[in-house]
Enzyme design. Structure first.
Site, short mmCIF file in Angstrom:
data_model
loop_
_atom_site.label_atom_id
_atom_site.label_comp_id
_atom_site.label_asym_id
_atom_site.label_seq_id
_atom_site.Cartn_x
_atom_site.Cartn_y
_atom_site.Cartn_z
N CYS A 160 -2.66 -33.41 -121.24
CA CYS A 160 -1.79 -33.72 -121.83
C CYS A 160 0.00 -33.71 -120.90
CB CYS A 160 -1.00 -33.38 -122.66
SG CYS A 160 -0.03 -33.71 -124.27
N CYS A 355 -0.43 -38.94 -127.46
CA CYS A 355 0.74 -37.35 -126.86
C CYS A 355 0.96 -37.27 -127.89
CB CYS A 355 1.39 -37.91 -125.12
SG CYS A 355 1.58 -36.18 -124.95
#
Length: 418
Positions: A160, A355
């Site tokens: 991420c 995200c």
């Protein structure tokens, strides 16, 4: 003792458990083994919130044995080498396993050695990282009395890519609530050229950066940490020479050079990350050291009975659980086709990832995108009365904190479509 499986899966993380569960839903008779030594499974997306005191880490942990799908063998061991030419692999316990089909999804590992002094700084408690110990991040945030706070990330791919800035925004909000924002300077030096690769998301994040007064510095790659003197050094990636620029307490000494020294009172850093050693040392990787798979089918580009997905895959998209959610059905479908003596034809994975960018307590932006970095919001968001997920919204925070963990444990881990 059983040592051969129709399908052998390396890794009992998000990708491995989901793949096994969905395969069993397609065909109960498929013979599956999962190799993973870890007794605990972590819901890592919540680590950002743990690091900001907004989530209990205990809620992110479940025993691996409770997540292994019924009818799947859990081999509690660690792979140390793979001989894919002969469809076999070896484990730490000295056992050789063979397979008809192999699914490689062991995730990635932190490599602190790639930044000089990082291991020492972590050991001395000078640096915190949600990737290593989010509870320690929260401890240091609470102890911080003001001064220079730096948030940064390496030039390697990481889990991420937005996570290093999520904790920064939460920290900024926390400093405001604590009343120390006026005597605090936040720096965000990072290797990339932009704050986020998806344009509408980047536009929103730059407004957040301005709101918090963050000093955003692109083209800064962390190369060294001096734990004893609380200094961090960056290589300016767009400059040719190696002279030094000194930045201390927000002031800048202008010099012509490409190494930047910054003093800090608080430093959060995402560590460099690489594929596990047994993957890097195999002939399954590309030149960058990640699993060499087809971008759309996730079948290995050389070995047709090997698939790879999750963080270890060499895909030009973000390494997130959301990406895995879209990758697993493609891998499962293609494996079932091969088991039925059919051609691999599912090439539906287009690089989807997402995200959830928390921008403060109670606020979030949701970046959903594909290989082309096109913004691709899920139409289902409209059911949550969210029409503009590229803007900060309190309902997106609720999604992050409550809905996504529920969906993870009760849907994704059980092989249900989400």
């Amino acid at each position: 003792m059983k040592t051969h499986y129709q399908i052998l899966i390396i890794g009992a993380g998000t990708a491995g458990i989901m793949t096994a569960a969905q395969l069993k839903k397609r065909n109960l008779n498929i013979d599956i083994g999962i190799i993973d030594a870890s007794e605990l499974h972590y819901y890592q997306p919540a680590f950002t919130l743990v690091g900001a005191g907004a989530y209990d880490k205990k809620k992110t942990i479940k025993p691996t044995k409770d997540l292994i799908p019924s009818g799947v063998d859990w081999i509690q061991d660690m792979v140390i080498s793979m001989d894919v030419d002969n469809n076999r692999l070896s484990t730490k316990e000295g056992i050789t396993y063979t397979y008809d089909y192999l699914v490689v999804c062991p995730g990635l590992v932190n490599d602190l050695s790639l930044i000089e002094g990082l291991a020492d700084a972590v050991e001395k408690g000078v640096v915190c990282s949600n990737y290593i110990d989010p509870e320690y991040t929260w401890k240091l945030l609470q102890e911080f009395k003001g001064g220079t706070a730096i948030f940064t990330q390496p030039n390697t791919p990481i889990k991420c890519g937005g996570a290093p800035q999520k904790i920064m925004y939460l920290a900024c909000d926390y400093f405001r609530k604590k009343g120390i924002d006026k005597n605090t300077k936040i720096h965000f030096p990072m290797p990339g050229s932009v704050i986020f690769g998806v344009k509408p998301i980047a536009e929103t994040l730059m407004k957040v950066v301005d709101r918090y007064g963050i000093d955003f510095r692109p083209f800064h790659n962390p190369i060294k940490i001096d734990a004893d003197h609380k200094k961090v050094y960056f290589k300016r990636t767009n400059m040719p020479d190696n002279k030094c620029v000194v930045i201390s307490d927000g002031s800048t000494t202008v010099a012509d050079g490409s190494v930047v020294e910054m003093s800090f009172d608080f430093l959060h850093l995402a560590p460099p990350q690489v594929a596990p050693q047994f993957v890097r040392e195999s002939n399954l990787v590309n030149t960058a050291g990640w699993l060499d798979v087809d971008l759309n089918s996730l079948q290995h580009n050389k070995y047709t009975n090997v698939f790879g997905l999750g963080d270890v895959a060499g895909l030009p998209t973000a390494k997130t659980g959301a990406a895995i959610r879209k990758q697993v059905p493609v891998v499962v479908d293609n494996l079932c086709k091969l088991l039925d003596n059919k051609e691999v034809s599912n090439k539906e994975y287009k690089g989807y990832s997402s995200c959830p960018l928390v921008t403060g307590y109670g606020k979030m932006v949701l970046a959903e995108f594909n290989y082309k970095n096109e913004f691709t919001p899920d139409p289902k968001l409209k059911q949550l009365l969210i029409n503009t997920s590229d803007q900060e919204h309190w309902r997106l925070w609720m999604l992050k904190k409550y809905m996504l963990p529920y969906l993870y444990w009760n849907k994704m881990m059980k092989g249900k479509q989400v």
